[in-house]
Design an enzyme around this catalytic site. Structure first.
Site, mmCIF file in Angstrom:
data_model
loop_
_atom_site.group_PDB
_atom_site.id
_atom_site.type_symbol
_atom_site.label_atom_id
_atom_site.label_comp_id
_atom_site.label_asym_id
_atom_site.label_seq_id
_atom_site.Cartn_x
_atom_site.Cartn_y
_atom_site.Cartn_z
ATOM 1 N N HIS A 179 -24.001 -2.303 -24.659
ATOM 2 C CA HIS A 179 -23.309 -2.858 -23.499
ATOM 3 C C HIS A 179 -24.336 -3.392 -22.504
ATOM 4 O O HIS A 179 -25.528 -3.144 -22.632
ATOM 5 C CB HIS A 179 -22.378 -1.829 -22.841
ATOM 6 N N HIS B 114 -24.866 -4.431 -18.137
ATOM 7 C CA HIS B 114 -24.398 -4.418 -16.748
ATOM 8 C C HIS B 114 -25.020 -5.635 -16.075
ATOM 9 O O HIS B 114 -26.214 -5.916 -16.249
ATOM 10 C CB HIS B 114 -24.836 -3.152 -16.020
ATOM 11 N N TYR C 235 -35.480 -4.250 -20.927
ATOM 12 C CA TYR C 235 -34.357 -5.191 -20.878
ATOM 13 C C TYR C 235 -33.594 -5.056 -19.564
ATOM 14 O O TYR C 235 -32.388 -4.832 -19.550
ATOM 15 C CB TYR C 235 -33.425 -4.961 -22.064
#
Length: 175
Positions: free
Chosen positions: A58, A60, A146
């Protein structure tokens, strides 16, 4: 079902986008394809990335939209589509998705939150940057590659040993 979403031109928004199969690591394994998807979408539909963290399953994202634009759904749809199109078709696809011509990469929906004020903005930036530690990928925020955290350090906004204590940013809320 009709979802109620806030649409504010020039608004700040926090999003969580999640892979359909949470066991996959596609986002970090194909980080260049994901970055390309963001770049392509930003060229045609500009937005400013305030903070971002890509995890294996996932991501954000906190963005600011242009003053005359509140269309984040198009941007998110295109990012997801361009990333999916760049991947080989190896995932299982449900009949429901096949009928709609969809891939089985992403969950259909996403979490979205309109940022209300500077305190809310800082809390979400902190949340984004601390997330790899929260999920146990690293022990220190600085060790996750990342994330926009390194850019905050390079600009002198956060110290390298930061661990979620709220900051003021140069592109602060309301500018």
């Amino acid at each position: 079902m009709q979802y109620r979403r806030a649409f504010t031109k020039g608004g700040y928004y926090f999003f969580t986008l999640t892979l359909q199969d949470r066991k996959q690591r596609l986002l970090v394994e194909h980080i260049d394809k994901l970055r390309d998807a963001f770049t392509q979408v930003k060229q045609r539909h500009p937005f400013k990335i305030i903070a971002v963290c890509i995890l294996p399953d996932h991501l954000h994202l906190l963005v600011r939209l242009p003053e005359n634009d509140a269309d984040y759904p198009t941007r998110l749809r295109l990012i997801k589509a361009k990333f999916s199109q760049a991947l080989p078709k190896t995932e299982a696809i449900s009949i429901s998705r096949q009928t709609k011509g969809e891939r089985g990469i992403w969950q259909r929906r996403y979490w979205e939150h309109e940022i209300r004020n500077e305190q809310d903005l800082n809390a979400h930036i902190d949340y984004i940057h601390i997330n790899p530690v929260k999920h146990g990928y690293v022990k220190r925020v600085a060790d996750w590659q990342y994330s926009s955290f390194q850019q905050y350090v390079a600009k002198g906004i956060l110290p390298m040993d930061w661990a979620g204590n709220g900051v003021e940013i140069e592109d602060g809320f309301g500018e």
